[in-house]
Design an enzyme around this catalytic site. Sequence first.
Site, PDB file in Angstrom:
ATOM      1  N   GLY A  49       0.808  -1.218   0.000  1.00 49.95           N
ATOM      2  CA  GLY A  49       0.000   0.000   0.000  1.00 49.95           C
ATOM      3  C   GLY A  49       0.839   1.265   0.000  1.00 49.95           C
ATOM      4  O   GLY A  49       0.361   2.332  -0.393  1.00 49.95           O
ATOM      5  N   SER A  50       2.083   1.157   0.424  1.00 50.00           N
ATOM      6  CA  SER A  50       2.967   2.334   0.429  1.00 50.00           C
ATOM      7  C   SER A  50       3.777   2.449  -0.858  1.00 50.00           C
ATOM      8  O   SER A  50       4.494   3.423  -1.037  1.00 50.00           O
ATOM      9  CB  SER A  50       3.924   2.265   1.629  1.00 50.00           C
ATOM     10  N   SER A  91       6.637   4.644   3.869  1.00 47.44           N
ATOM     11  CA  SER A  91       6.099   3.528   4.659  1.00 47.44           C
ATOM     12  C   SER A  91       5.041   4.062   5.600  1.00 47.44           C
ATOM     13  O   SER A  91       5.351   4.902   6.457  1.00 47.44           O
ATOM     14  CB  SER A  91       7.206   2.839   5.462  1.00 47.44           C
ATOM     15  N   SER A  93       3.448   2.631   8.128  1.00 44.47           N
ATOM     16  CA  SER A  93       3.774   2.333   9.527  1.00 44.47           C
ATOM     17  C   SER A  93       5.128   2.905   9.928  1.00 44.47           C
ATOM     18  O   SER A  93       5.362   3.216  11.097  1.00 44.47           O
ATOM     19  CB  SER A  93       3.810   0.820   9.738  1.00 44.47           C
ATOM     20  N   THR A  96       8.422  -1.020   8.036  1.00 43.55           N
ATOM     21  CA  THR A  96       8.547  -2.121   7.077  1.00 43.55           C
ATOM     22  C   THR A  96      10.023  -2.395   6.796  1.00 43.55           C
ATOM     23  O   THR A  96      10.759  -1.492   6.363  1.00 43.55           O
ATOM     24  CB  THR A  96       7.771  -1.766   5.789  1.00 43.55           C
ATOM     25  N   ARG A 143      -3.707   0.795   2.668  1.00 39.20           N
ATOM     26  CA  ARG A 143      -4.440   0.904   1.396  1.00 39.20           C
ATOM     27  C   ARG A 143      -5.618   1.861   1.479  1.00 39.20           C
ATOM     28  O   ARG A 143      -6.143   2.292   0.452  1.00 39.20           O
ATOM     29  CB  ARG A 143      -4.890  -0.479   0.912  1.00 39.20           C
ATOM     30  N   GLU A 229      -6.613  -7.871  -0.934  1.00 41.84           N
ATOM     31  CA  GLU A 229      -6.558  -7.507   0.485  1.00 41.84           C
ATOM     32  C   GLU A 229      -7.940  -7.282   1.105  1.00 41.84           C
ATOM     33  O   GLU A 229      -8.141  -7.587   2.278  1.00 41.84           O
ATOM     34  CB  GLU A 229      -5.697  -6.260   0.678  1.00 41.84           C
ATOM     35  N   HIS A 245       0.156 -10.201 -26.668  1.00 40.49           N
ATOM     36  CA  HIS A 245       1.323 -10.917 -27.197  1.00 40.49           C
ATOM     37  C   HIS A 245       1.653 -12.160 -26.392  1.00 40.49           C
ATOM     38  O   HIS A 245       2.703 -12.752 -26.577  1.00 40.49           O
ATOM     39  CB  HIS A 245       2.516  -9.966 -27.268  1.00 40.49           C
ATOM     40  N   LYS A 339       4.787 -10.672   8.775  1.00 41.10           N
ATOM     41  CA  LYS A 339       5.681  -9.674   9.380  1.00 41.10           C
ATOM     42  C   LYS A 339       6.151 -10.162  10.749  1.00 41.10           C
ATOM     43  O   LYS A 339       7.317  -9.987  11.113  1.00 41.10           O
ATOM     44  CB  LYS A 339       4.980  -8.316   9.485  1.00 41.10           C
TER      45      LYS A 339
END
Length: 344
Positions: A49-50, A91, A93, A96, A143, A229, A245, A339
């Site tokens: 999301g970042s 980021s 938060s 990350t 997000r 998500e 293609h 995480k």
Amino acid sequence: MAVEMGPEMMFEFLYNLPGQFEGCLKMDFSKVSGLKKEYANIVVTGLGGSAIGGDILRCYCQSRLRIPMVVNRDYVLPRFVGPDSLVLAVSYSGNTEETLSAYEDAREKGASIIAFTTGGKLAEMAALDSNPVITIPGGLVPRAATGYLFAPLVLVLERLGLVSGASEDLKETVTVLTQLREEIEPGREEDSNRARFIASQLYQRIPVIWGCSSTSEVAAMRWKGQINENAKAPAYFNVFPELNHNEIVGFEVPEDLVKKLAVIILRDPDDHGRITKRIEITKDILQGKVSSVAEVEARGNSFLAKTYSLIYVGDYASVYLAELYGINPTPVQVIDYLKARMAE
Ligand code: PA5
């Protein structure tokens, strides 16, 4: 990130997206003025999301910026990064690990760095290094903060004289989204709500989202991520003309699984004339093979208004899809689990 919120919160976040852009237009970016210089390249580094704000910026800059820009989603930065690079470390938060590692790499390579975050270790590291920190509001999931994770980036480039017209484009985006949300918000029933209709087409199907290079590419990428998500469902994206293609050949077998695919094509009135022709031929090729083919048309004039109008329909559709599956769109336990395991 332990944000506990019910399904209705995601609709509230979506409703407030135009307000995020308005908030960013009032932010003070004077702290980056000292970084005005001739850069050789720009790198946005972040994840999930970042990072998608970086992709919106990359597509926006494609026809506007005279120097190359790339989006980095890794622990290390490309070899070309050096003292003439501008690195935007993003980021939500601020914690990350890949982004923190890339930040350190940027510092070692002597690049100019600006951090965009709600806080965390990224804010601490940047403050210790006397690098500008653009602080964005917390309390959301990344997000749901797409306005805050994109608009400050483009406004910083505007402030540095690298692009022009971004503020005006963001104002148009606010107008377009404010009108659009009245047509797709939860109060509107399916027969007059495009996002609900799309969700009903995607229900019990595998979504395949197609955009077009240089217009709706990043919107298609966002649709895929939001379906993953919010609805916790698989989804795939690709772009014209590239998909003509290779991917277009792969709709023969296994027939019963191909019948489960629901294709969404994101369209832009500014798509190249040859792309428009390709889309029509592609629809003919798919006839009778997949479950459905639906189209969503961009609104507005500027690249940003058009991109976010497509994103907005996809964001709402992904939450309606979560509703149909009886799933809470907000938590992403698998990401949290990963995480936590990585931190052991
Ligand atoms: O949507 C999400 O929660 C993720 O894609 C995160 O954005 C991603 O894991 C990176 O975290 P952050 O945005 O805090 O840097």
